[in-house]
Design a protein around this motif. Structure first.
Motif, mmCIF file in Angstrom:
data_model
loop_
_atom_site.group_PDB
_atom_site.id
_atom_site.type_symbol
_atom_site.label_atom_id
_atom_site.label_comp_id
_atom_site.label_asym_id
_atom_site.label_seq_id
_atom_site.Cartn_x
_atom_site.Cartn_y
_atom_site.Cartn_z
ATOM 1 N N GLU A 119 -32.768 -24.910 -28.456
ATOM 2 C CA GLU A 119 -34.069 -25.526 -28.687
ATOM 3 C C GLU A 119 -33.961 -26.703 -29.641
ATOM 4 O OE1 GLU A 119 -36.923 -22.730 -30.091
ATOM 5 O OE2 GLU A 119 -36.576 -21.298 -28.475
ATOM 6 N N VAL A 120 -34.909 -27.637 -29.503
ATOM 7 C CA VAL A 120 -35.033 -28.754 -30.426
ATOM 8 C C VAL A 120 -36.494 -29.163 -30.471
ATOM 9 C CG1 VAL A 120 -34.647 -30.578 -28.699
ATOM 10 C CG2 VAL A 120 -34.035 -30.996 -31.083
ATOM 11 N N TRP A 121 -36.944 -29.638 -31.631
ATOM 12 C CA TRP A 121 -38.287 -30.184 -31.771
ATOM 13 C C TRP A 121 -38.209 -31.697 -31.689
ATOM 14 C CZ3 TRP A 121 -42.641 -27.499 -31.473
ATOM 15 C CH2 TRP A 121 -42.614 -26.132 -31.743
ATOM 16 N N ALA A 122 -39.140 -32.309 -30.959
ATOM 17 C CA ALA A 122 -39.151 -33.759 -30.799
ATOM 18 C C ALA A 122 -40.582 -34.268 -30.793
ATOM 19 C CB ALA A 122 -38.457 -34.155 -29.492
ATOM 20 N N LYS A 123 -40.725 -35.529 -31.074
ATOM 21 C CA LYS A 123 -42.041 -36.173 -31.046
ATOM 22 C C LYS A 123 -42.586 -36.132 -29.632
ATOM 23 C CE LYS A 123 -44.299 -40.495 -32.422
ATOM 24 N NZ LYS A 123 -44.087 -41.832 -33.024
ATOM 25 N N MET A 124 -43.832 -35.758 -29.504
ATOM 26 C CA MET A 124 -44.467 -35.685 -28.195
ATOM 27 C C MET A 124 -44.414 -37.045 -27.509
ATOM 28 S SD MET A 124 -45.952 -33.321 -26.437
ATOM 29 C CE MET A 124 -47.145 -33.003 -25.146
ATOM 30 N N GLY A 125 -43.981 -37.056 -26.253
ATOM 31 C CA GLY A 125 -43.927 -38.290 -25.493
ATOM 32 C C GLY A 125 -42.651 -39.084 -25.664
ATOM 33 N N THR B 15 -49.168 -37.283 -34.529
ATOM 34 C CA THR B 15 -47.859 -37.126 -33.917
ATOM 35 C C THR B 15 -47.596 -35.669 -33.586
ATOM 36 O OG1 THR B 15 -47.080 -38.961 -35.289
ATOM 37 C CG2 THR B 15 -45.403 -37.704 -34.136
ATOM 38 N N PRO B 16 -48.175 -35.158 -32.508
ATOM 39 C CA PRO B 16 -47.891 -33.782 -32.123
ATOM 40 C C PRO B 16 -46.435 -33.621 -31.718
ATOM 41 C CG PRO B 16 -49.129 -34.898 -30.402
ATOM 42 C CD PRO B 16 -49.092 -35.827 -31.581
ATOM 43 N N LEU B 17 -45.921 -32.413 -31.869
ATOM 44 C CA LEU B 17 -44.535 -32.124 -31.526
ATOM 45 C C LEU B 17 -44.450 -31.426 -30.181
ATOM 46 C CD1 LEU B 17 -43.356 -30.717 -34.978
ATOM 47 C CD2 LEU B 17 -42.891 -32.997 -34.054
ATOM 48 N N MET B 18 -43.280 -31.511 -29.582
ATOM 49 C CA MET B 18 -42.986 -30.724 -28.394
ATOM 50 C C MET B 18 -41.663 -30.009 -28.611
ATOM 51 S SD MET B 18 -41.745 -33.557 -25.581
ATOM 52 C CE MET B 18 -40.283 -34.589 -25.854
ATOM 53 N N ARG B 19 -41.523 -28.848 -28.000
ATOM 54 C CA ARG B 19 -40.278 -28.100 -28.061
ATOM 55 C C ARG B 19 -39.554 -28.256 -26.723
ATOM 56 N NH1 ARG B 19 -41.970 -22.946 -28.604
ATOM 57 N NH2 ARG B 19 -41.389 -22.469 -30.753
ATOM 58 N N ALA B 20 -38.286 -28.623 -26.788
ATOM 59 C CA ALA B 20 -37.445 -28.683 -25.599
ATOM 60 C C ALA B 20 -36.488 -27.499 -25.628
ATOM 61 C CB ALA B 20 -36.664 -29.992 -25.554
ATOM 62 N N LYS B 21 -36.454 -26.738 -24.543
ATOM 63 C CA LYS B 21 -35.628 -25.531 -24.476
ATOM 64 C C LYS B 21 -34.772 -25.570 -23.216
ATOM 65 C CE LYS B 21 -37.715 -21.621 -25.270
ATOM 66 N NZ LYS B 21 -38.703 -20.504 -25.193
ATOM 67 N N GLY B 22 -33.508 -25.146 -23.375
ATOM 68 C CA GLY B 22 -32.654 -25.047 -22.202
ATOM 69 C C GLY B 22 -31.273 -25.587 -22.464
ATOM 70 N N ASN B 23 -30.636 -26.003 -21.375
ATOM 71 C CA ASN B 23 -29.276 -26.545 -21.434
ATOM 72 C C ASN B 23 -29.232 -27.855 -20.667
ATOM 73 O OD1 ASN B 23 -27.396 -24.217 -22.597
ATOM 74 N ND2 ASN B 23 -28.886 -23.257 -21.223
ATOM 75 N N GLY B 24 -28.668 -28.865 -21.293
ATOM 76 C CA GLY B 24 -28.547 -30.152 -20.621
ATOM 77 C C GLY B 24 -28.513 -31.278 -21.620
ATOM 78 N N ARG B 25 -28.668 -32.480 -21.119
ATOM 79 C CA ARG B 25 -28.708 -33.672 -21.963
ATOM 80 C C ARG B 25 -30.110 -34.237 -21.962
ATOM 81 N NH1 ARG B 25 -23.114 -37.104 -20.954
ATOM 82 N NH2 ARG B 25 -21.687 -35.452 -21.614
ATOM 83 N N LEU B 26 -30.614 -34.447 -23.155
ATOM 84 C CA LEU B 26 -31.965 -34.939 -23.337
ATOM 85 C C LEU B 26 -31.898 -36.296 -24.016
ATOM 86 C CD1 LEU B 26 -35.082 -34.570 -23.476
ATOM 87 C CD2 LEU B 26 -34.710 -33.255 -25.586
#
Length: 230
Positions: free
Chosen positions: A38-44, A78-89
């Motif tokens: 998982e990683v937290w990132a800026k929405m959009g 600046t809402p956050l989004m969580r990205a979950k999984g395996n791969g390159r973002l």
């Protein structure tokens, strides 16, 4: 070189296929996250990804009522989004330059609009200014990040780091201030007489004052913050 064959352009601008660190600069304006968890990132901020990655918007009570309350007070946009999984973002924000910090138990305060991404294990909190919180249009807030892991921030053009020394205050334009060391406690000050002397507008009469010992990161650009659209 401004003229390419198709094969030349692909060869020169293609992604790096090597396995890299969790956070890597794919270009100076694109952050590559080699995700396995998982990683937290800026929405959009997502511009591309490969692999199996799912995105979830930060839920209203994701981080507790306290942070929700502070978001409301600061007018956070600046809402956050969580990205979950395996791969390159691949993440980017309006073509701004990306800088990666590796925290080793330190703390870093970042203007909320300039925070791009951070590792899931990093502790974070929204900080309220002691004086004149929210005086700027759209609300000015910052996020304090602490722990061990990677944090990515963005700046318009090349950042400049100012050293804060004991007994010597450093004053900055809030719209040009990006981040500062977590041990510093900035305050807002005003000088109405400066309104007609410097800068292009009345906001320059509002300054951030840093005292103590640490550093402040500024950018050669005055960023306009938008009100929250949540």
């Amino acid at each position: 070189m401004g003229k390419y064959s198709i094969s030349q352009f692909v060869q020169q601008t293609k992604q790096d296929e090597q396995e890299n660190d969790f956070f890597e600069l794919e270009t100076e304006r694109v952050l590559e996250v080699n995700l396995n968890g998982e990683v937290w990132a800026k929405m959009g901020s997502m511009i591309s990804y490969t692999g199996s990655i799912k995105f979830e918007r930060e839920r209203m009570l994701e981080h507790g009522v306290g942070k929700l309350f502070k978001k409301a007070l600061t007018g956070e946009g600046t809402p956050l989004m969580r990205a979950k999984g395996n791969g390159r973002l691949y993440l980017a924000d309006q073509g701004k330059k990306v800088t990666i910090f590796e925290l080793n138990g330190e703390s870093l305060c970042v203007n909320g609009n300039d925070l791009l991404a951070f590792e899931n294990q990093i502790n974070w909190d929204i900080k309220l200014m002691r004086k004149m919180a929210g005086i700027l249009a759209g609300g000015l807030f910052n996020v304090t990040l602490q722990g061990t892991g990677m944090v990515a921030i963005t700046t318009h053009f090349e950042p400049l780091t100012l050293l804060v020394k004991p007994g010597e205050k450093v004053y900055t334009d809030p719209n040009a201030t990006v981040a500062w060391s977590g041990n510093l406690t900035p305050e807002f000050t005003t000088d109405i007489t400066m309104r007609t002397l410097i800068g292009r507008g009345s906001s320059e009469s509002i300054q951030m004052a840093f005292s103590g010992e640490g550093f402040v990161i500024i950018q050669p650009f005055e960023e306009v913050y938008l009100s929250s659209q949540q």
